[in-house]
Design a protein around this motif. Sequence first.
Motif, PDB file in Angstrom:
ATOM      1  N   ARG A  10     -25.909  41.840 -13.442  1.00 28.97           N
ATOM      2  CA  ARG A  10     -26.230  42.638 -12.344  1.00 28.97           C
ATOM      3  C   ARG A  10     -27.661  42.295 -11.817  1.00 28.97           C
ATOM      4  N   TYR A  11     -28.406  42.256 -12.772  1.00 30.64           N
ATOM      5  CA  TYR A  11     -29.879  41.998 -12.418  1.00 30.64           C
ATOM      6  C   TYR A  11     -30.091  40.530 -12.173  1.00 30.64           C
ATOM      7  N   LYS A  12     -29.492  39.620 -12.766  1.00 29.51           N
ATOM      8  CA  LYS A  12     -29.572  38.150 -12.244  1.00 29.51           C
ATOM      9  C   LYS A  12     -28.975  37.933 -10.852  1.00 29.51           C
ATOM     10  N   ILE A  13     -28.021  38.761 -10.609  1.00 26.68           N
ATOM     11  CA  ILE A  13     -27.784  38.580  -9.101  1.00 26.68           C
ATOM     12  C   ILE A  13     -28.523  39.195  -7.912  1.00 26.68           C
ATOM     13  N   ILE A  14     -28.852  40.414  -8.209  1.00 25.04           N
ATOM     14  CA  ILE A  14     -29.407  41.196  -7.347  1.00 25.04           C
ATOM     15  C   ILE A  14     -31.101  40.501  -7.343  1.00 25.04           C
ATOM     16  N   SER A  15     -31.767  40.113  -8.478  1.00 30.46           N
ATOM     17  CA  SER A  15     -33.066  39.661  -8.232  1.00 30.46           C
ATOM     18  C   SER A  15     -33.096  38.403  -7.494  1.00 30.46           C
ATOM     19  N   GLN A  16     -31.964  37.680  -7.242  1.00 28.12           N
ATOM     20  CA  GLN A  16     -32.009  36.581  -6.391  1.00 28.12           C
ATOM     21  C   GLN A  16     -32.610  36.984  -4.899  1.00 28.12           C
ATOM     22  N   TRP A  17     -32.402  37.958  -4.349  1.00 30.75           N
ATOM     23  CA  TRP A  17     -32.962  38.438  -3.270  1.00 30.75           C
ATOM     24  C   TRP A  17     -34.269  38.595  -3.184  1.00 30.75           C
ATOM     25  N   ALA A  18     -34.835  39.094  -4.199  1.00 28.30           N
ATOM     26  CA  ALA A  18     -36.456  38.884  -4.301  1.00 28.30           C
ATOM     27  C   ALA A  18     -37.149  37.566  -4.505  1.00 28.30           C
ATOM     28  N   ILE A  19     -36.113  36.820  -5.295  1.00 24.32           N
ATOM     29  CA  ILE A  19     -36.735  35.445  -5.406  1.00 24.32           C
ATOM     30  C   ILE A  19     -36.658  34.569  -3.980  1.00 24.32           C
ATOM     31  N   PHE A  20     -35.415  35.025  -3.169  1.00 20.11           N
ATOM     32  CA  PHE A  20     -35.304  34.301  -2.128  1.00 20.11           C
ATOM     33  C   PHE A  20     -36.542  34.942  -0.927  1.00 20.11           C
ATOM     34  N   ASN A  21     -36.725  36.155  -1.018  1.00 22.77           N
ATOM     35  CA  ASN A  21     -37.824  36.761  -0.176  1.00 22.77           C
ATOM     36  C   ASN A  21     -39.121  36.040  -0.371  1.00 22.77           C
ATOM     37  N   ILE A  22     -39.311  35.661  -1.650  1.00 25.54           N
ATOM     38  CA  ILE A  22     -40.905  34.838  -2.083  1.00 25.54           C
ATOM     39  C   ILE A  22     -40.705  33.519  -1.442  1.00 25.54           C
ATOM     40  N   TRP A  23     -39.761  32.805  -1.525  1.00 22.29           N
ATOM     41  CA  TRP A  23     -39.469  31.677  -1.094  1.00 22.29           C
ATOM     42  C   TRP A  23     -39.594  31.733   0.553  1.00 22.29           C
ATOM     43  N   TRP A  24     -38.810  32.505   1.024  1.00 19.36           N
ATOM     44  CA  TRP A  24     -38.752  32.335   2.607  1.00 19.36           C
ATOM     45  C   TRP A  24     -39.842  32.828   3.248  1.00 19.36           C
ATOM     46  N   LEU A  25     -40.857  33.733   2.612  1.00 18.30           N
ATOM     47  CA  LEU A  25     -42.212  34.071   2.852  1.00 18.30           C
ATOM     48  C   LEU A  25     -42.912  33.089   3.073  1.00 18.30           C
ATOM     49  N   ARG A  26     -43.109  32.036   1.961  1.00 18.65           N
ATOM     50  CA  ARG A  26     -43.757  30.899   2.190  1.00 18.65           C
ATOM     51  C   ARG A  26     -43.129  29.888   3.315  1.00 18.65           C
ATOM     52  N   ILE A  27     -41.868  29.746   3.583  1.00 15.23           N
ATOM     53  CA  ILE A  27     -41.335  29.079   4.608  1.00 15.23           C
ATOM     54  C   ILE A  27     -41.872  29.602   5.993  1.00 15.23           C
ATOM     55  N   THR A  28     -41.388  30.846   6.342  1.00 16.23           N
ATOM     56  CA  THR A  28     -41.815  31.395   7.400  1.00 16.23           C
ATOM     57  C   THR A  28     -43.213  31.836   7.789  1.00 16.23           C
ATOM     58  N   CYS A  29     -43.974  32.430   6.587  1.00 13.57           N
ATOM     59  CA  CYS A  29     -45.213  33.096   6.929  1.00 13.57           C
ATOM     60  C   CYS A  29     -46.398  32.137   6.079  1.00 13.57           C
ATOM     61  N   ASN A  30     -46.005  31.184   5.466  1.00 12.92           N
ATOM     62  CA  ASN A  30     -47.030  30.174   4.868  1.00 12.92           C
ATOM     63  C   ASN A  30     -47.796  31.097   3.651  1.00 12.92           C
ATOM     64  N   ILE A  31     -47.239  31.949   3.173  1.00 11.88           N
ATOM     65  CA  ILE A  31     -47.759  32.835   2.157  1.00 11.88           C
ATOM     66  C   ILE A  31     -47.392  32.306   0.587  1.00 11.88           C
ATOM     67  N   THR A  32     -48.140  31.592   0.005  1.00 12.67           N
ATOM     68  CA  THR A  32     -48.067  31.256  -1.454  1.00 12.67           C
ATOM     69  C   THR A  32     -48.588  32.238  -2.458  1.00 12.67           C
ATOM     70  N   THR A  33     -48.106  31.658  -3.647  1.00  7.98           N
ATOM     71  CA  THR A  33     -48.729  32.778  -4.852  1.00  7.98           C
ATOM     72  C   THR A  33     -49.035  31.643  -5.970  1.00  7.98           C
ATOM     73  N   GLN A  34     -50.148  32.276  -6.413  1.00  4.13           N
ATOM     74  CA  GLN A  34     -51.245  31.698  -7.555  1.00  4.13           C
ATOM     75  C   GLN A  34     -51.061  32.564  -8.718  1.00  4.13           C
ATOM     76  N   VAL A  35     -50.678  32.435  -9.925  1.00  8.26           N
ATOM     77  CA  VAL A  35     -50.543  33.202 -10.910  1.00  8.26           C
ATOM     78  C   VAL A  35     -51.708  32.758 -12.129  1.00  8.26           C
ATOM     79  N   ILE A  36     -52.519  33.620 -12.374  1.00  2.00           N
ATOM     80  CA  ILE A  36     -53.427  33.525 -13.496  1.00  2.00           C
ATOM     81  C   ILE A  36     -53.353  34.135 -14.758  1.00  2.00           C
TER      82      ILE A  36
END
Length: 234
Positions: free
Chosen positions: A35-61
């Motif tokens: 269930r978690y793997k399925i539902i978390s795809q929404w969050a993963i999509f949102n981060i990808w879609w945020l980069r495509i539409t709003c040009n917001i990227t992520t840096q992890v230190i």
Amino acid sequence: MLLIRSLAYFLGMLIFAFIVFFIAMMGALLPFNIRYKIISQWAIFNIWWLRITCNITTQVIGEENIPTSTCVIVSNHQSTWETFAFQKIFAQQTWVLKQELLWIPVFGWGLALLRPIIINRGEKLKALKKVIKQGVTRIQEGIFVVIYPEGTRQPYGQLGNYQKGGVAIAKKAGCDICPVCHNAGKLWPKGSFIKYPGTITVVIGKPINITEKSATMLTQEIKDWTEKNQAKLT
């Protein structure tokens, strides 16, 4: 232009939410990890879609500091962004949520399938006991527990009072605490529909061992670490 980009992001996020949560409802009786793997795809999509539409990227230190064994993740809270991004950065997890969130059609139903710790903020003592008891259970079941000790989102650059709930879970469960700091509120401000282009930086600290430290000491240690790293990100 920012309004159009933000609107495109919102519409994509909404459409994909219906798709993912519809699939999740069909598999509501499946084991938690599926269930978690399925539902978390929404969050993963949102981060990808945020980069495509709003040009917001992520840096992890400090990604190498992520514990391999389940623990309590304690982070500052500035935006909606971290609730999505952490599902991409960390392993399967759950959160402490106010009960009103489960009343939201589709979204709330999906959240309920992820075994969140639901609290009534009007009953603080009962809420704390529930957070500790269920938080320990989730840790023992191999689920990371994400805690936002400020309780609510704070304006960018500010840090609220840190509550001891996350530390109490870690001490009771005998697990480490993973401190996290980010500057998401700079690009996705609290309560704002408009998102601004740029890079959100997440800093993951080394795990904090809870042995021979009081809840007060640990809470202060986490807050001091967060203040130090937040100052570097502003």
